[in-house]
Design a protein around this motif. Structure first.
Motif, short mmCIF file in Angstrom:
data_model
loop_
_atom_site.label_atom_id
_atom_site.label_comp_id
_atom_site.label_asym_id
_atom_site.label_seq_id
_atom_site.Cartn_x
_atom_site.Cartn_y
_atom_site.Cartn_z
N THR A 296 0.82 -1.21 0.00
CA THR A 296 0.00 0.00 0.00
C THR A 296 0.86 1.26 0.00
OG1 THR A 296 -1.75 -1.17 1.20
CG2 THR A 296 -1.83 1.22 1.21
N VAL A 297 1.84 1.29 0.88
CA VAL A 297 2.69 2.49 0.99
C VAL A 297 3.49 2.70 -0.29
CG1 VAL A 297 4.64 3.50 2.22
CG2 VAL A 297 2.80 2.39 3.50
N VAL A 298 4.13 1.65 -0.77
CA VAL A 298 4.96 1.78 -1.98
C VAL A 298 4.09 2.16 -3.17
CG1 VAL A 298 6.39 0.51 -3.63
CG2 VAL A 298 6.77 0.24 -1.17
N ALA A 299 2.97 1.47 -3.33
CA ALA A 299 2.11 1.73 -4.49
C ALA A 299 1.58 3.15 -4.48
CB ALA A 299 0.96 0.73 -4.51
N TYR A 300 1.12 3.62 -3.32
CA TYR A 300 0.53 4.95 -3.30
C TYR A 300 1.58 6.03 -3.50
CZ TYR A 300 -3.04 8.41 -2.39
OH TYR A 300 -3.93 9.44 -2.54
N ALA A 301 2.80 5.79 -3.00
CA ALA A 301 3.88 6.76 -3.23
C ALA A 301 4.21 6.86 -4.71
CB ALA A 301 5.12 6.35 -2.42
N VAL A 302 4.31 5.70 -5.38
CA VAL A 302 4.57 5.70 -6.82
C VAL A 302 3.42 6.35 -7.58
CG1 VAL A 302 4.91 4.22 -8.85
CG2 VAL A 302 6.09 3.69 -6.71
N PHE A 303 2.21 6.02 -7.19
CA PHE A 303 1.01 6.56 -7.85
C PHE A 303 0.96 8.08 -7.76
CE2 PHE A 303 -3.45 7.90 -7.44
CZ PHE A 303 -3.97 7.45 -8.64
N ARG A 304 1.15 8.63 -6.55
CA ARG A 304 1.10 10.09 -6.40
C ARG A 304 2.24 10.77 -7.13
NH1 ARG A 304 -3.66 11.57 -5.70
NH2 ARG A 304 -2.68 13.62 -5.62
N GLY A 305 3.42 10.14 -7.10
CA GLY A 305 4.55 10.72 -7.82
C GLY A 305 4.30 10.81 -9.32
N LEU A 306 3.71 9.77 -9.88
CA LEU A 306 3.44 9.77 -11.32
C LEU A 306 2.36 10.77 -11.68
CD1 LEU A 306 3.62 5.95 -12.13
CD2 LEU A 306 5.24 7.72 -12.81
N LEU A 307 1.35 10.91 -10.84
CA LEU A 307 0.28 11.86 -11.15
C LEU A 307 0.78 13.30 -11.18
CD1 LEU A 307 -3.00 10.73 -9.36
CD2 LEU A 307 -2.31 10.42 -11.73
N LYS A 308 1.88 13.58 -10.48
CA LYS A 308 2.42 14.94 -10.49
C LYS A 308 3.07 15.29 -11.82
CE LYS A 308 3.23 15.31 -5.51
NZ LYS A 308 4.26 15.48 -4.45
N ILE A 309 3.50 14.28 -12.57
CA ILE A 309 4.20 14.57 -13.83
C ILE A 309 3.37 14.18 -15.07
CG2 ILE A 309 6.47 14.33 -12.76
CD1 ILE A 309 6.67 11.54 -13.91
N LEU A 310 2.33 13.38 -14.88
CA LEU A 310 1.49 12.99 -16.01
C LEU A 310 0.42 14.04 -16.27
CD1 LEU A 310 1.02 9.17 -15.25
CD2 LEU A 310 2.42 10.17 -17.06
N PRO A 311 -0.12 14.08 -17.49
CA PRO A 311 -1.24 14.99 -17.77
C PRO A 311 -2.42 14.71 -16.85
CG PRO A 311 -0.36 14.06 -19.80
CD PRO A 311 0.29 13.31 -18.68
N ARG A 312 -3.13 15.74 -16.48
CA ARG A 312 -4.23 15.61 -15.53
C ARG A 312 -5.49 15.13 -16.24
NH1 ARG A 312 -3.55 17.61 -10.67
NH2 ARG A 312 -5.76 18.08 -10.38
N ARG A 313 -5.54 13.85 -16.51
CA ARG A 313 -6.72 13.26 -17.10
C ARG A 313 -6.90 11.84 -16.56
NH1 ARG A 313 -3.55 14.17 -22.08
NH2 ARG A 313 -2.35 12.29 -22.58
N ARG A 314 -8.06 11.27 -16.85
CA ARG A 314 -8.40 9.97 -16.27
C ARG A 314 -7.46 8.87 -16.73
NH1 ARG A 314 -15.03 10.02 -16.88
NH2 ARG A 314 -15.38 11.88 -15.59
N SER A 315 -7.03 8.92 -17.97
CA SER A 315 -6.13 7.89 -18.46
C SER A 315 -4.82 7.89 -17.68
CB SER A 315 -5.85 8.09 -19.95
OG SER A 315 -5.28 9.36 -20.20
N SER A 316 -4.42 9.03 -17.15
CA SER A 316 -3.21 9.09 -16.34
C SER A 316 -3.38 8.33 -15.04
CB SER A 316 -2.84 10.54 -16.06
OG SER A 316 -2.53 11.23 -17.25
#
Length: 356
Positions: free
Chosen positions: A118-138
């Motif tokens: 949970t911790v590793v996945a959510y850290a990776v997830f939030r980090g990627l959302l900061k650099i990916l385009p802000r859309r649902r596919s991201s």
């Protein structure tokens, strides 16, 4: 990756149990912030869905299978703290009712499968959302990557726990190589299941995906063949949307029922066709000799031990009934836990509102 009794010695198991207890206490407090009228009913369903999908072992290599761990899925759908609780409830149900994962190793399994993923996945997830385009596919793409990384991370943590308290004399390098190698492959399956599930929920109710909160796309209009940003809606225009709580509750109810039916079908029917090969940890334990001191499970005489109903001779019926019972027990226990957490949040908020 359920660790049986006997793989890890008592001091290391006790230390892992203390870590797990502390993390669950922190998660209970954090879940009060995450759970609201939208996510509280969904959290129990997420736990039941993870239980159901964990019964669907898929082949990953010759003589080896894997199954969903679920930390990434739970964290993205209902929040990281609530996600830790979801997977912990699943592990508790599996250990007590189905003799899957040792009871003395429950702290090890919670630390490895619930907290780490949970911790590793959510850290990776939030980090990627900061650099990916802000859309649902991201969100879907970040879910895939987060789940992919979380499984070998859990394999690394197991290797570290084994290095501290392993009961078999097996070289650490061999354990690490075997565990990480096979769980990278299992991570691909985890990533596919997680991305598909998150994508399905976000397609119908994006507001219910915790990881997608705050993600808003400007409405596009086609003018003279070109897409342009639509003007922002006025508060008056947005009022009718906010004034439809009954419709929102009905939509959540439909989603909940659909998810529960899907979980029951997966556990009660589809699980019969799951791979019978040992999972990654079982395979490595047999090949490397980690299981030399494995002890019989304390609940081995449970009526549901081994994911079958005792005294039911038909294998398909026995496994299906066990799966249905497991989903029902998990959704009841999980929903009760999250309802209690949600109620405490509401009770804590009342004095503040009265003071205001």
């Amino acid at each position: 990756m359920h660790v049986p009794d006997g793989f890890i010695d008592a001091p290391a198991s006790a230390a892992a149990g203390a870590i797990a207890a502390g993390a669950i206490a922190v998660s209970l407090r954090g879940a009060r912030r995450e759970l609201d009228e939208r996510t509280a009913p969904l959290a129990g369903l997420v736990a039941a869905f993870i239980f159901a999908v964990q019964m669907l072992n898929f082949p990953v290599a010759a003589g080896t299978s894997g199954h969903l761990l679920g930390g990434a899925l739970a964290a993205i759908l209902v929040g990281p703290c609530t996600g830790v609780l979801c997977v912990s409830v699943v592990l508790l149900m599996q250990g007590v009712l189905f003799a899957d994962g040792g009871l003395t190793a429950l702290g090890v399994n919670v630390t490895d499968m619930a907290i780490t993923t949970t911790v590793v996945a959510y850290a990776v997830f939030r980090g990627l959302l900061k650099i990916l385009p802000r859309r649902r596919s991201s969100v879907t793409a970040a879910s895939f990557a987060a789940a992919l990384v979380s499984v070998p991370a859990a394999a690394v943590v197991f290797t570290l726990i084994y290095a501290v308290g392993g009961t078999a004399d097996v070289p650490l390098g061999k354990v690490a190589t075997a565990m990480i190698g096979v769980h990278v492959l299992i991570g691909v399956g985890e990533a596919v299941i997680t991305a598909l599930t998150v994508g399905a929920v976000i397609a119908v109710r994006p507001d219910l995906v915790y990881g997608a909160r705050g993600l808003r796309q400007r409405l596009k209009l086609r003018v003279n063949g070109e897409l342009v940003d639509a003007p922002a809606a006025s508060p008056a225009a947005a009022a009718p949307v906010a004034a439809a709580p009954a419709a929102a509750r009905a939509s959540r109810r439909r989603l909940w029922i659909t998810g529960l039916v899907a979980s029951l079908v997966l556990a009660g029917f589809v699980s019969f066709y799951a791979s019978a090969s040992p999972d990654g940890l079982e395979k490595v334990a047999r090949d490397q000799g980690i299981d030399k001191r494995e002890r019989p499970h304390a609940s081995s005489d449970s009526p549901l031990a081994g994911y079958g109903v005792k005294d039911v001779s038909d294998a398909r019926l026995s496994g299906g009934l066990a799966g249905v019972i497991g989903v029902g027990a998990t959704v009841v226990v999980g929903s009760s836990v999250f309802w209690a957490v949600r109620r405490r949040r509401t009770a804590a908020a009342e004095p503040s509102s009265q003071a205001a």
